[in-house]
Scaffold this motif. Structure first.
Motif, mmCIF file in Angstrom:
data_model
loop_
_atom_site.group_PDB
_atom_site.id
_atom_site.type_symbol
_atom_site.label_atom_id
_atom_site.label_comp_id
_atom_site.label_asym_id
_atom_site.label_seq_id
_atom_site.Cartn_x
_atom_site.Cartn_y
_atom_site.Cartn_z
ATOM 1 N N PRO A 198 0.854 -12.019 -3.737
ATOM 2 C CA PRO A 198 1.546 -11.622 -4.964
ATOM 3 C C PRO A 198 1.218 -10.175 -5.344
ATOM 4 N N ILE A 199 2.155 -9.540 -6.054
ATOM 5 C CA ILE A 199 1.976 -8.153 -6.491
ATOM 6 C C ILE A 199 2.191 -8.084 -8.000
ATOM 7 N N VAL A 200 1.248 -7.446 -8.687
ATOM 8 C CA VAL A 200 1.381 -7.139 -10.109
ATOM 9 C C VAL A 200 1.149 -5.640 -10.228
ATOM 10 N N LYS A 201 2.071 -4.934 -10.897
ATOM 11 C CA LYS A 201 1.918 -3.489 -11.008
ATOM 12 C C LYS A 201 1.949 -3.050 -12.463
ATOM 13 N N TYR A 202 1.231 -1.979 -12.704
ATOM 14 C CA TYR A 202 1.208 -1.358 -14.026
ATOM 15 C C TYR A 202 0.907 0.117 -13.818
ATOM 16 N N GLY A 203 1.821 0.993 -14.229
ATOM 17 C CA GLY A 203 1.625 2.429 -14.020
ATOM 18 C C GLY A 203 1.401 2.703 -12.544
ATOM 19 N N PRO A 204 0.329 3.428 -12.222
ATOM 20 C CA PRO A 204 0.076 3.745 -10.818
ATOM 21 C C PRO A 204 -0.702 2.658 -10.072
ATOM 22 N N PHE A 205 -1.010 1.549 -10.727
ATOM 23 C CA PHE A 205 -1.865 0.529 -10.129
ATOM 24 C C PHE A 205 -1.061 -0.667 -9.636
ATOM 25 N N VAL A 206 -1.477 -1.195 -8.484
ATOM 26 C CA VAL A 206 -0.863 -2.386 -7.910
ATOM 27 C C VAL A 206 -1.993 -3.327 -7.516
ATOM 28 N N MET A 207 -1.989 -4.508 -8.086
ATOM 29 C CA MET A 207 -3.020 -5.506 -7.813
ATOM 30 C C MET A 207 -2.335 -6.843 -7.529
#
Length: 191
Positions: free
Chosen positions: A163-172
């Motif tokens: 799974p991918i969760v992104k916020y601004g420049p971050f991807v976790m």
């Protein structure tokens, strides 16, 4: 660059380019990290353009910058966290080239200069076009037009399927990991 637990960066032109003008070409590709590596310490592998391994075909018609992976027996000097193939391929007019690509990888090809043909069915391709490679075989074929050279970016990588969760420049992988990265980097979350 391996972003890991978070790094904010910016690519800027050289002082020479700012003072004298000119063209600046480049590609920026994001390659996801597997969950086990998401919170690793960020790192940067600096390579000058002339330190990237370059190989020429025996007939001298094809030149390849081996950014990641291997081509024509030449391996990249860049270490990646997952298996990746990234080649900058230059074909002289009329030249052709085949590259082995793991058929289990997700792969694409981008013609960024010139025109030519992709695949066994010789699909006409011109600058600015992208092709997604199928998983039906492991040999990818390309050929330049008889009267024009072409430059091609070939990218392939092992699917992570997480799974991918992104916020601004971050991807976790989770919202909780995003919060951890924001805290570690002393940033404000506007959510």
């Amino acid at each position: 660059m391996t972003a890991g637990q978070g790094i904010v960066h910016s690519e800027m032109p050289t002082d020479e380019l700012i003072l004298r003008g000119g063209q600046w070409e480049g590609f920026q590709l994001w390659v996801n990290l597997p969950a086990r590596d998401k919170m690793m310490i960020p790192r940067y592998q600096d390579r000058s353009p002339d330190s990237i391994p370059t190989v020429t075909s025996p007939d001298g018609q094809v030149t390849i910058k081996v950014i990641a992976g291997e081509a024509l027996g030449t391996k990249s000097s860049i270490e990646t966290r997952t298996a990746i193939l990234l080649l900058d391929i230059h074909l002289r007019p009329g030249a052709s080239f085949s590259q082995e690509v793991n058929q289990n990888y997700n792969s694409f090809v981008y013609m960024w200069k010139g025109s030519g043909f992709f695949g066994g069915d010789l699909r006409p391709t011109k600058a600015g076009q992208v092709g997604i490679l199928s998983n039906e075989g492991s040999l990818f074929y390309m050929r330049a037009h008889d009267n024009q050279s072409c430059d091609i970016l070939l990218a392939a990588g092992e699917p992570i399927n997480e799974p991918i969760v992104k916020y601004g420049p971050f991807v976790m992988n989770t919202q909780e990991e995003i919060e951890q990265v924001i805290q570690k980097n002393n940033l404000k979350n506007d959510n």
